[in-house]
Design a protein around this motif. Structure first.
Motif, PDB file in Angstrom:
ATOM      1  N   VAL A   4       0.693  -1.199  -0.016  1.00  0.00           N
ATOM      2  CA  VAL A   4       0.184   0.061  -0.074  1.00  0.00           C
ATOM      3  C   VAL A   4       0.905   1.192  -0.002  1.00  0.00           C
ATOM      4  CG1 VAL A   4      -1.904   1.211   1.298  1.00  0.00           C
ATOM      5  CG2 VAL A   4      -1.786  -1.185   1.426  1.00  0.00           C
ATOM      6  N   VAL A   5       0.437   2.192  -0.672  1.00  0.00           N
ATOM      7  CA  VAL A   5       1.761   3.052  -1.112  1.00  0.00           C
ATOM      8  C   VAL A   5       0.534   4.460  -0.664  1.00  0.00           C
ATOM      9  CG1 VAL A   5       2.875   5.072  -2.598  1.00  0.00           C
ATOM     10  CG2 VAL A   5       2.781   2.285  -3.074  1.00  0.00           C
ATOM     11  N   PHE A  66       5.611  11.898   7.648  1.00  0.00           N
ATOM     12  CA  PHE A  66       6.482  11.336   8.610  1.00  0.00           C
ATOM     13  C   PHE A  66       5.770  10.831   9.900  1.00  0.00           C
ATOM     14  CE2 PHE A  66       8.951  14.485   6.457  1.00  0.00           C
ATOM     15  CZ  PHE A  66      10.075  13.617   5.771  1.00  0.00           C
ATOM     16  N   SER A  67       4.514  10.773   9.861  1.00  0.00           N
ATOM     17  CA  SER A  67       3.850  10.179  11.050  1.00  0.00           C
ATOM     18  C   SER A  67       3.158   9.017  10.712  1.00  0.00           C
ATOM     19  CB  SER A  67       2.391  11.160  11.227  1.00  0.00           C
ATOM     20  OG  SER A  67       1.539  11.561  10.381  1.00  0.00           O
ATOM     21  N   CYS A  68       3.599   8.257   9.493  1.00  0.00           N
ATOM     22  CA  CYS A  68       2.979   7.184   9.280  1.00  0.00           C
ATOM     23  C   CYS A  68       3.509   6.034  10.253  1.00  0.00           C
ATOM     24  CB  CYS A  68       3.456   6.787   7.786  1.00  0.00           C
ATOM     25  SG  CYS A  68       5.114   6.332   7.665  1.00  0.00           S
ATOM     26  N   GLY A 155      10.852  -8.334   2.097  1.00  0.00           N
ATOM     27  CA  GLY A 155       9.400  -8.656   2.741  1.00  0.00           C
ATOM     28  C   GLY A 155       8.752  -7.212   2.908  1.00  0.00           C
ATOM     29  N   VAL A 156       9.219  -6.081   2.448  1.00  0.00           N
ATOM     30  CA  VAL A 156       8.388  -4.795   2.568  1.00  0.00           C
ATOM     31  C   VAL A 156       7.110  -4.979   2.121  1.00  0.00           C
ATOM     32  CG1 VAL A 156       8.489  -2.314   2.079  1.00  0.00           C
ATOM     33  CG2 VAL A 156      10.853  -3.506   2.619  1.00  0.00           C
ATOM     34  N   LYS A 157       6.142  -4.496   3.131  1.00  0.00           N
ATOM     35  CA  LYS A 157       4.594  -4.547   2.484  1.00  0.00           C
ATOM     36  C   LYS A 157       4.154  -3.291   2.108  1.00  0.00           C
ATOM     37  CE  LYS A 157       4.203  -9.149   3.201  1.00  0.00           C
ATOM     38  NZ  LYS A 157       4.269 -10.005   2.168  1.00  0.00           N
ATOM     39  N   ARG A 158       4.544  -2.137   3.167  1.00  0.00           N
ATOM     40  CA  ARG A 158       3.786  -0.917   2.919  1.00  0.00           C
ATOM     41  C   ARG A 158       4.993   0.084   2.887  1.00  0.00           C
ATOM     42  NH1 ARG A 158      -1.402  -1.226   5.099  1.00  0.00           N
ATOM     43  NH2 ARG A 158      -1.201   1.217   5.784  1.00  0.00           N
ATOM     44  N   ILE A 159       4.721   1.014   1.841  1.00  0.00           N
ATOM     45  CA  ILE A 159       5.699   2.238   1.599  1.00  0.00           C
ATOM     46  C   ILE A 159       4.816   3.549   1.333  1.00  0.00           C
ATOM     47  CG2 ILE A 159       7.262   3.415   0.086  1.00  0.00           C
ATOM     48  CD1 ILE A 159       7.537   0.623  -1.191  1.00  0.00           C
ATOM     49  N   SER A 160       5.090   4.493   2.431  1.00  0.00           N
ATOM     50  CA  SER A 160       4.798   5.684   2.337  1.00  0.00           C
ATOM     51  C   SER A 160       5.607   6.757   1.522  1.00  0.00           C
ATOM     52  CB  SER A 160       4.577   6.257   3.764  1.00  0.00           C
ATOM     53  OG  SER A 160       3.419   5.628   4.435  1.00  0.00           O
TER      54      SER A 160
END
Length: 172
Positions: A4-5, A66-68, A155-160
């Motif tokens: 999820v980006v 930066f608050s993710c 194994g990275v699942k989420r990136i902001s």
């Protein structure tokens, strides 16, 4: 896998939030997706859509990048010279430092440099040679593919990330 980006402009409005394949996108496909006018780039909704396990999806979220959550990787675009003197890059430089570590990696446009801070991956998409230049869609695509490769291996699942390639970089 679902990646999820967060904070990414939903440039794929034409697809109505359908699952986008992990396979590389051709330059022609990317240009056609990016050619949508700004009124077509409203935030997407994923309500009621079933996602296969081997897919990824984009999610638009407003707020402070930066608050993710700490389990999400961060990503943004920079130049090969790692100047980071304007835009959100200044905030990344101030918050995470590591400019010398990034330069030591000797990454070229179309590649992705990396820092690890508090167990979190921070991706620096190298999209142009110098800070004063404009990136190309090809270098943006290649750097995203390089980041994707690292994500799959680790194994990275989420990136902001912020809306990449637009703003100061002036891509659509």
């Amino acid at each position: 896998m679902q990646i999820v980006v967060r904070g990414f402009a939903c440039l794929f409005r034409k697809t109505r939030s359908q699952v986008l394949p992990l396979s590389p996108v051709s330059k022609q496909d990317l240009n056609s997706m990016l050619s949508a006018s700004s009124y077509n780039r409203a935030p997407c909704s994923t309500h009621g859509i079933q996602f296969p396990e081997d897919s990824w999806r984009l999610k638009h979220a407003s707020g402070d990048l930066f608050s993710c959550p700490m389990d999400e990787a961060l990503a943004h675009c920079i130049s090969e010279d790692c100047r980071m003197g304007a835009g959100i890059a200044v905030l990344f430089k101030k918050k995470f430092g590591g400019v010398s570590k990034l330069k030591e990696q000797r990454k070229l446009p179309g590649q992705c440099a990396l820092l690890i801070q508090d167990g979190r991956f921070i991706y620096y998409l190298i999209t142009k040679k110098k800070a004063s230049q404009r990136p190309t869609y090809e270098n943006l695509r290649l750097s995203l593919e390089d980041m994707k490769s690292h994500c799959l291996k680790n194994g990275v699942k989420r990136i902001s990330m912020p809306r990449i390639g637009c703003g100061l970089d002036r891509l659509q």
